[in-house]
Design an enzyme around this catalytic site. Structure first.
Site, short mmCIF file in Angstrom:
data_model
loop_
_atom_site.label_atom_id
_atom_site.label_comp_id
_atom_site.label_asym_id
_atom_site.label_seq_id
_atom_site.Cartn_x
_atom_site.Cartn_y
_atom_site.Cartn_z
N HIS A 1 -0.62 17.90 -0.56
CA HIS A 1 -1.11 18.74 0.54
C HIS A 1 -1.72 20.01 -0.04
CE1 HIS A 1 2.89 20.19 -0.50
NE2 HIS A 1 2.39 21.39 -0.20
N HIS B 1 -5.47 24.87 -3.16
CA HIS B 1 -5.39 23.86 -4.21
C HIS B 1 -4.36 22.80 -3.83
CE1 HIS B 1 -2.00 26.47 -5.04
NE2 HIS B 1 -1.45 25.44 -5.67
#
Length: 196
Positions: free
Chosen positions: A41, A118
């Site tokens: 995620h 990220h």
């Protein structure tokens, strides 16, 4: 409760990334501990100490903020390393809108230290080789094999660009330490709120 707000890439984007990592995984051996693709995620905000009684208010607050941000067209792109220990994949696409969303106080009381958006794919393993400590006086220190391996992974993934997907919702996720795969955290989605 340890909670975070996340954007979850579409399954096709995660499958594409998982395939792209095969060669890097093979070259890393046991030096890197790879994350579970089912838990990959983009973390937007993190709060390690949300009281259980504040969960409903946190979801309401998140829903109000999310409603003011449109869905995002994103793609996983490039790579880097944080703190010489974590290998991550970057994000391209609607990055200005993503930065605006990340600028919100998504979880009241959260710590505001945020890095760029990220997706962490691996961390240095306890089994990773270490640079020898002994050296002769005046000699340069030997290279750290793990840092060389991370640099090679970043170089190999620097040109990576995954398929575009539309992020249309935010997840509020609980992170329970030590209960996931290989002793890592277990993530449980507590709530989902739509963007826009």
């Amino acid at each position: 409760m340890r909670v975070f707000v996340a954007l979850r890439p579409a399954p096709a984007a995660l499958e594409h990334l998982d395939s792209a990592l095969e060669e890097v995984r093979a070259g890393a051996g046991r030096a890197l501990r790879w994350g579970d693709p089912a838990q990959w995620h983009l973390t937007l905000a993190f709060r390690p100490d949300l009281p259980g009684g504040a969960l409903a208010d946190a979801v309401d607050h998140l829903a109000i903020l999310a409603a003011h941000h449109r869905p995002l067209r994103l793609e996983l792109s490039g790579a880097g390393v944080f703190s010489a220990r974590a290998l991550w994949i970057g994000v391209a696409g609607d990055t200005e809108a993503l930065a605006a969303l990340m600028g919100e106080s998504l979880l009241e009381g959260e710590g505001r230290e945020r890095r760029r958006a990220h997706l962490t794919v691996a961390r240095v393993s306890a089994r990773a080789p270490r640079a020898p400590r002994r050296r002769r006086r005046g000699e340069a220190p030997p290279p750290d094999p793990t840092q060389l391996l991370l640099a090679d992974a970043v170089r190999a993934l620097s040109v990576y660009r995954g398929p575009t997907w539309e992020a249309s919702e935010l997840e509020l996720v609980e992170s329970v330490l030590g209960q996931g795969r290989s002793g890592g955290p277990r993530h449980e989605v507590l709530a989902t709120v739509p963007l826009g």
